[in-house]
Design an enzyme around this catalytic site. Structure first.
Site, PDB file in Angstrom:
ATOM      1  N   CYS A  37       0.843  -1.193   0.000  1.00 26.67           N
ATOM      2  CA  CYS A  37       0.000   0.000   0.000  1.00 26.67           C
ATOM      3  C   CYS A  37       0.879   1.246   0.000  1.00 26.67           C
ATOM      4  O   CYS A  37       2.044   1.213   0.410  1.00 26.67           O
ATOM      5  CB  CYS A  37      -0.890   0.020   1.236  1.00 26.67           C
ATOM      6  N   GLU A  75       0.773   3.754   1.952  1.00 27.06           N
ATOM      7  CA  GLU A  75       1.221   4.080   3.316  1.00 27.06           C
ATOM      8  C   GLU A  75       2.497   3.302   3.654  1.00 27.06           C
ATOM      9  O   GLU A  75       3.419   3.843   4.260  1.00 27.06           O
ATOM     10  CB  GLU A  75       0.144   3.717   4.348  1.00 27.06           C
ATOM     11  N   CYS A 115      -6.249   0.457   5.024  1.00 24.93           N
ATOM     12  CA  CYS A 115      -6.842  -0.882   4.984  1.00 24.93           C
ATOM     13  C   CYS A 115      -6.520  -1.600   6.303  1.00 24.93           C
ATOM     14  O   CYS A 115      -5.743  -1.118   7.130  1.00 24.93           O
ATOM     15  CB  CYS A 115      -6.301  -1.659   3.788  1.00 24.93           C
ATOM     16  N   CYS A 153      -2.769  -2.210   6.880  1.00 22.70           N
ATOM     17  CA  CYS A 153      -2.066  -0.975   7.250  1.00 22.70           C
ATOM     18  C   CYS A 153      -2.414  -0.547   8.671  1.00 22.70           C
ATOM     19  O   CYS A 153      -1.570  -0.016   9.387  1.00 22.70           O
ATOM     20  CB  CYS A 153      -2.392   0.147   6.271  1.00 22.70           C
TER      21      CYS A 153
HETATM   22 ZN   LIG Z   1      -3.096  -0.647   3.270  1.00 26.56          ZN
END
Ligand SMILES: [Zn+2]
Length: 138
Positions: free
Chosen positions: A62, A64, A97, A100
């Site tokens: 991701c 992040e 998500c 994360c």
């Molecule tokens: Zn994520």
């Protein structure tokens, strides 16, 4: 509502962080070949900002994670605020998500996450986004 809203309104620095996340995805958006659709920016307590875009693969990273990885690579360990945005212009602020949320909980439980709550930009501490979180053994 279970979230504690401590009047966490965004500051000018937070708006700048959102702008940096938007810039990251605007410069790298690719909805066809590599599916780069999300940008993220994390501000450290040092004041430095690191950005990233999602990296596609079977278990892709991701945005992040990429931004935090960039920060950690530069020996940053204290994180203040993070945001992720989606779209060609990064127009949509999106929440982290589940994966994360666990990473944020592990690395930076006190870090503030900018997200939309009832169509309003707000900051919520990472640890509040993962109640009853899994904790690694000491
Ligand atoms: Zn994520």
């Amino acid at each position: 509502m279970w979230l504690s809203n401590n009047g966490n309104l965004l500051t000018d620095k937070d708006q700048e962080l959102i702008a940096q996340a938007r810039k990251a995805i605007r410069l790298n958006y690719d909805g066809i070949n590599y599916n780069h659709t999300v940008g993220a920016a994390v501000r450290c307590k040092s004041g430095n900002v690191y950005t990233g875009v999602n990296v596609y693969s079977l278990h892709g990273a991701c945005a992040e994670q990429v931004a935090i990885g960039a920060a950690i690579t530069q020996r940053e360990r204290d994180f203040e605020t993070i945001v992720a945005v989606r779209g060609k212009e990064g127009e949509e602020i999106i929440p982290p998500c589940g994966n994360c949320r666990q990473m944020l909980y592990d690395y930076m439980p006190e870090c503030e996450v900018i997200l939309m709550v009832h169509e309003e930009e707000q900051k919520i501490r990472a640890k509040e986004l993962l109640p009853f979180a899994y904790k690694a053994e000491d």
